[in-house]
Design a protein around this motif. Structure first.
Motif, PDB file in Angstrom:
ATOM      1  N   ILE A 261      46.686  20.511  49.019  1.00  0.00           N
ATOM      2  CA  ILE A 261      46.874  21.138  50.329  1.00  0.00           C
ATOM      3  C   ILE A 261      48.298  20.866  50.780  1.00  0.00           C
ATOM      4  O   ILE A 261      48.716  19.699  50.874  1.00  0.00           O
ATOM      5  N   THR A 262      49.036  21.939  51.034  1.00  0.00           N
ATOM      6  CA  THR A 262      50.421  21.810  51.479  1.00  0.00           C
ATOM      7  C   THR A 262      50.510  22.250  52.925  1.00  0.00           C
ATOM      8  O   THR A 262      50.202  23.406  53.250  1.00  0.00           O
ATOM      9  N   LEU A 263      50.926  21.350  53.792  1.00  0.00           N
ATOM     10  CA  LEU A 263      51.012  21.652  55.216  1.00  0.00           C
ATOM     11  C   LEU A 263      52.361  22.274  55.532  1.00  0.00           C
ATOM     12  O   LEU A 263      53.407  21.728  55.173  1.00  0.00           O
ATOM     13  N   PRO A 266      53.737  28.281  59.971  1.00  0.00           N
ATOM     14  CA  PRO A 266      52.436  28.071  60.621  1.00  0.00           C
ATOM     15  C   PRO A 266      51.261  28.014  59.647  1.00  0.00           C
ATOM     16  O   PRO A 266      50.124  27.858  60.087  1.00  0.00           O
ATOM     17  N   SER A 267      51.514  28.150  58.352  1.00  0.00           N
ATOM     18  CA  SER A 267      50.417  28.305  57.403  1.00  0.00           C
ATOM     19  C   SER A 267      50.184  27.045  56.579  1.00  0.00           C
ATOM     20  O   SER A 267      51.064  26.196  56.429  1.00  0.00           O
ATOM     21  N   VAL A 268      48.971  26.969  56.040  1.00  0.00           N
ATOM     22  CA  VAL A 268      48.579  25.910  55.110  1.00  0.00           C
ATOM     23  C   VAL A 268      48.304  26.566  53.769  1.00  0.00           C
ATOM     24  O   VAL A 268      47.631  27.595  53.705  1.00  0.00           O
ATOM     25  N   ARG A 269      48.826  25.965  52.702  1.00  0.00           N
ATOM     26  CA  ARG A 269      48.592  26.494  51.363  1.00  0.00           C
ATOM     27  C   ARG A 269      47.559  25.624  50.651  1.00  0.00           C
ATOM     28  O   ARG A 269      47.629  24.392  50.706  1.00  0.00           O
ATOM     29  N   ILE A 270      46.632  26.293  49.968  1.00  0.00           N
ATOM     30  CA  ILE A 270      45.598  25.598  49.195  1.00  0.00           C
ATOM     31  C   ILE A 270      45.738  26.012  47.742  1.00  0.00           C
ATOM     32  O   ILE A 270      45.725  27.214  47.427  1.00  0.00           O
ATOM     33  N   PHE A 276      44.107  29.098  41.125  1.00  0.00           N
ATOM     34  CA  PHE A 276      43.813  29.614  42.459  1.00  0.00           C
ATOM     35  C   PHE A 276      44.786  29.081  43.502  1.00  0.00           C
ATOM     36  O   PHE A 276      45.144  27.908  43.511  1.00  0.00           O
ATOM     37  N   HIS A 277      45.206  29.977  44.398  1.00  0.00           N
ATOM     38  CA  HIS A 277      45.929  29.537  45.583  1.00  0.00           C
ATOM     39  C   HIS A 277      45.636  30.494  46.731  1.00  0.00           C
ATOM     40  O   HIS A 277      45.344  31.671  46.523  1.00  0.00           O
ATOM     41  N   ALA A 278      45.682  29.980  47.936  1.00  0.00           N
ATOM     42  CA  ALA A 278      45.440  30.783  49.126  1.00  0.00           C
ATOM     43  C   ALA A 278      46.331  30.271  50.248  1.00  0.00           C
ATOM     44  O   ALA A 278      46.650  29.079  50.315  1.00  0.00           O
ATOM     45  N   ILE A 279      46.735  31.187  51.116  1.00  0.00           N
ATOM     46  CA  ILE A 279      47.509  30.850  52.303  1.00  0.00           C
ATOM     47  C   ILE A 279      46.622  31.090  53.517  1.00  0.00           C
ATOM     48  O   ILE A 279      46.035  32.162  53.666  1.00  0.00           O
ATOM     49  N   VAL A 280      46.516  30.085  54.376  1.00  0.00           N
ATOM     50  CA  VAL A 280      45.673  30.178  55.573  1.00  0.00           C
ATOM     51  C   VAL A 280      46.528  29.864  56.804  1.00  0.00           C
ATOM     52  O   VAL A 280      47.154  28.801  56.861  1.00  0.00           O
ATOM     53  N   PRO A 281      46.570  30.781  57.791  1.00  0.00           N
ATOM     54  CA  PRO A 281      45.978  32.118  57.767  1.00  0.00           C
ATOM     55  C   PRO A 281      46.737  33.029  56.816  1.00  0.00           C
ATOM     56  O   PRO A 281      47.940  32.855  56.609  1.00  0.00           O
ATOM     57  N   SER A 282      46.025  34.011  56.265  1.00  0.00           N
ATOM     58  CA  SER A 282      46.647  34.896  55.283  1.00  0.00           C
ATOM     59  C   SER A 282      47.645  35.844  55.934  1.00  0.00           C
ATOM     60  O   SER A 282      48.556  36.329  55.276  1.00  0.00           O
ATOM     61  N   CYS A 283      47.491  36.115  57.224  1.00  0.00           N
ATOM     62  CA  CYS A 283      48.437  36.974  57.944  1.00  0.00           C
ATOM     63  C   CYS A 283      48.621  36.418  59.348  1.00  0.00           C
ATOM     64  O   CYS A 283      47.649  36.018  60.004  1.00  0.00           O
ATOM     65  N   ILE A 284      49.863  36.378  59.803  1.00  0.00           N
ATOM     66  CA  ILE A 284      50.158  35.795  61.109  1.00  0.00           C
ATOM     67  C   ILE A 284      50.684  36.840  62.091  1.00  0.00           C
ATOM     68  O   ILE A 284      51.155  36.480  63.177  1.00  0.00           O
ATOM     69  N   CYS A 285      50.584  38.123  61.762  1.00  0.00           N
ATOM     70  CA  CYS A 285      51.071  39.150  62.672  1.00  0.00           C
ATOM     71  C   CYS A 285      50.128  39.282  63.860  1.00  0.00           C
ATOM     72  O   CYS A 285      48.951  38.908  63.804  1.00  0.00           O
ATOM     73  N   ASP A 286      50.640  39.845  64.944  1.00  0.00           N
ATOM     74  CA  ASP A 286      49.838  39.979  66.155  1.00  0.00           C
ATOM     75  C   ASP A 286      48.655  40.916  65.967  1.00  0.00           C
ATOM     76  O   ASP A 286      47.620  40.756  66.620  1.00  0.00           O
ATOM     77  N   ALA A 287      48.787  41.890  65.082  1.00  0.00           N
ATOM     78  CA  ALA A 287      47.690  42.837  64.871  1.00  0.00           C
ATOM     79  C   ALA A 287      46.454  42.137  64.323  1.00  0.00           C
ATOM     80  O   ALA A 287      45.328  42.433  64.729  1.00  0.00           O
ATOM     81  N   LEU A 299      39.943  27.862  56.068  1.00  0.00           N
ATOM     82  CA  LEU A 299      40.405  26.641  55.410  1.00  0.00           C
ATOM     83  C   LEU A 299      39.221  25.760  55.015  1.00  0.00           C
ATOM     84  O   LEU A 299      39.119  25.287  53.871  1.00  0.00           O
ATOM     85  N   GLU A 300      38.308  25.542  55.926  1.00  0.00           N
ATOM     86  CA  GLU A 300      37.143  24.702  55.656  1.00  0.00           C
ATOM     87  C   GLU A 300      36.237  25.327  54.608  1.00  0.00           C
ATOM     88  O   GLU A 300      35.708  24.634  53.724  1.00  0.00           O
ATOM     89  N   ARG A 301      36.046  26.638  54.698  1.00  0.00           N
ATOM     90  CA  ARG A 301      35.163  27.312  53.737  1.00  0.00           C
ATOM     91  C   ARG A 301      35.662  27.139  52.312  1.00  0.00           C
ATOM     92  O   ARG A 301      34.901  26.818  51.395  1.00  0.00           O
ATOM     93  N   ILE A 302      36.962  27.323  52.101  1.00  0.00           N
ATOM     94  CA  ILE A 302      37.516  27.217  50.750  1.00  0.00           C
ATOM     95  C   ILE A 302      37.408  25.788  50.238  1.00  0.00           C
ATOM     96  O   ILE A 302      36.880  25.535  49.144  1.00  0.00           O
ATOM     97  N   VAL A 303      37.891  24.841  51.010  1.00  0.00           N
ATOM     98  CA  VAL A 303      37.956  23.452  50.548  1.00  0.00           C
ATOM     99  C   VAL A 303      36.553  22.892  50.304  1.00  0.00           C
ATOM    100  O   VAL A 303      36.280  22.282  49.256  1.00  0.00           O
TER     101      VAL A 303
END
Length: 375
Positions: A261-263, A266-270, A276-287, A299-303
């Protein structure tokens, strides 16, 4: 209705939504997929008027592109432009026999892996004729893309499940996250997570990223997850410094998939397992309107799923040697899969990873062993 131009029967343009998702089970009374649509005759007559046989264009997409590009007046008539779009789509169906028509915001021709809006394509032929070769090159791997997609869908549909799911007796509890308030330029509070009650975000919000500090509480979630895993499972926890001084936590279990887990802000990488790798949140745009709470859910679901044994990696898959991954929640209620090229790495490391995954039970990483005594 048959045609002397295209090698198959003609059908009407599907209604909006019909055949748009080809993998859904067809309804008993639903019309079948349409490979060649009618309504192209105005363009065929236009070609004949310029002493070009439309049957010859029908089997040569490059020649069709050149003809349309050379006659920009095609776009001056609504009837002729619509006929040209249907003709061009039918030509694509000759090039790729698996392609069928569907109607979204405009008529499209394609398969699960590629769908081409034909009205826009005709405009592109006229306005950007130099893109001809690039477009033809884009279509070249289409057949293989479909084969790969079919293999990946088969993996997603198969009835495979982890041999054992291990859930600690003491459940993980998310820490209380601070309630943060943010204001817009007018001083009004921004209701992140509920900004678009009708589900439709304004166009400009897709390119705007505001108040990214709202994701700062994710660090509390990471700390709580690490403490829970350290307490309940046989796992070694190492804290390291990553690139740019970021904090990285490596969780190496006695058995099962390692998690890193890389802090960041604004995102955390798993990272987990072999690829496997994932970025949480996957998108940080306002939309997308993510919040610390929704990002914490992911994050909790994956880990927790990886630790419990609900993590699957299959590689290499198919002729393109793609990577298939699956995350299944410990309660079995959520199952998400993804596929695509494996991350770039040296050949030797790639082969080691492939050999490691071949040794797993149908790609499922084993659950982490629980501690026999509390930590």
């Amino acid at each position: 209705m048959s045609s002397a131009v295209f090698p198959g029967p003609l059908g009407p343009m599907p209604e909006a939504g019909a055949a748009a998702v080809l993998w859904m089970p067809p309804q008993a009374d639903a019309p079948g997929p349409v490979r060649f649509v009618d309504g192209f005759e105005p363009f065929a007559e236009f070609a004949r008027g310029h002493e070009v046989d439309p049957a010859l264009l029908a089997v040569d997409l490059g020649a069709t592109w050149d003809f349309v590009a050379g006659h920009p007046e095609v776009l001056e008539s609504e009837t002729l432009a619509a006929g040209a779009a249907r003709f061009v789509g039918n030509v694509i169906a000759v090039v790729h026999p698996a392609a069928t028509w569907r109607m979204t915001s405009e008529p499209e021709i394609g398969t699960n892996t590629l769908s081409i809006p034909v009205a826009g394509l005709v405009q592109g032929m006229v306005q950007q004729p130099d893109q001809r070769d690039a477009f033809l090159q884009m279509l070249a791997p289409w057949e293989q893309d479909d084969i790969d997609d079919e293999e990946m869908r088969a993996l997603s549909a198969e009835d495979s499940a982890p041999a054992f799911v291990v859930v600690p007796a003491r459940a993980y509890v998310r820490p209380a996250l601070p309630i943060l308030t943010f204001h817009d330029d007018r001083g009004e509070g921004i209701p992140y997570g509920h900004r678009w009650p009708d589900g439709i975000a304004p166009e400009e919000s897709y390119s705007r990223e505001s108040h990214l500090e709202r994701f700062a509480p994710l660090s509390l979630v990471v700390d709580a997850l690490i403490e829970h895993l350290r307490r309940e499972y046989e796992v070694e926890v190492r804290r390291e410094r990553g690139e740019g001084g970021t904090e990285r936590v490596v969780l190496e279990p006695a058995r099962g998939a390692q998690i890193t887990i890389t802090l960041g802000v604004p995102s955390v990488r798993i990272d987990a397992g072999a690829h496997f790798h994932a970025i949480v949140p996957s998108c940080i745009c306002d939309a997308c309107d993510e919040t610390a709470e929704t990002a914490a859910d992911e994050l909790e679901r994956i880990v927790l799923s990886v630790a419990a044994g609900g993590f699957r990696e299959k590689y290499p898959v198919g002729r393109r040697a793609w990577l298939y991954t699956e995350i299944r929640s410990p309660d079995g209620e959520r199952r998400e899969s993804s596929s695509g090229p494996a991350p770039e790495m040296p050949d030797e490391a790639r082969e080691r990873a492939a050999a490691l995954l071949r040794g797993l039970d149908d790609g499922w990483w084993p659950a982490w062993p629980l501690r026999s005594l509390p930590a």
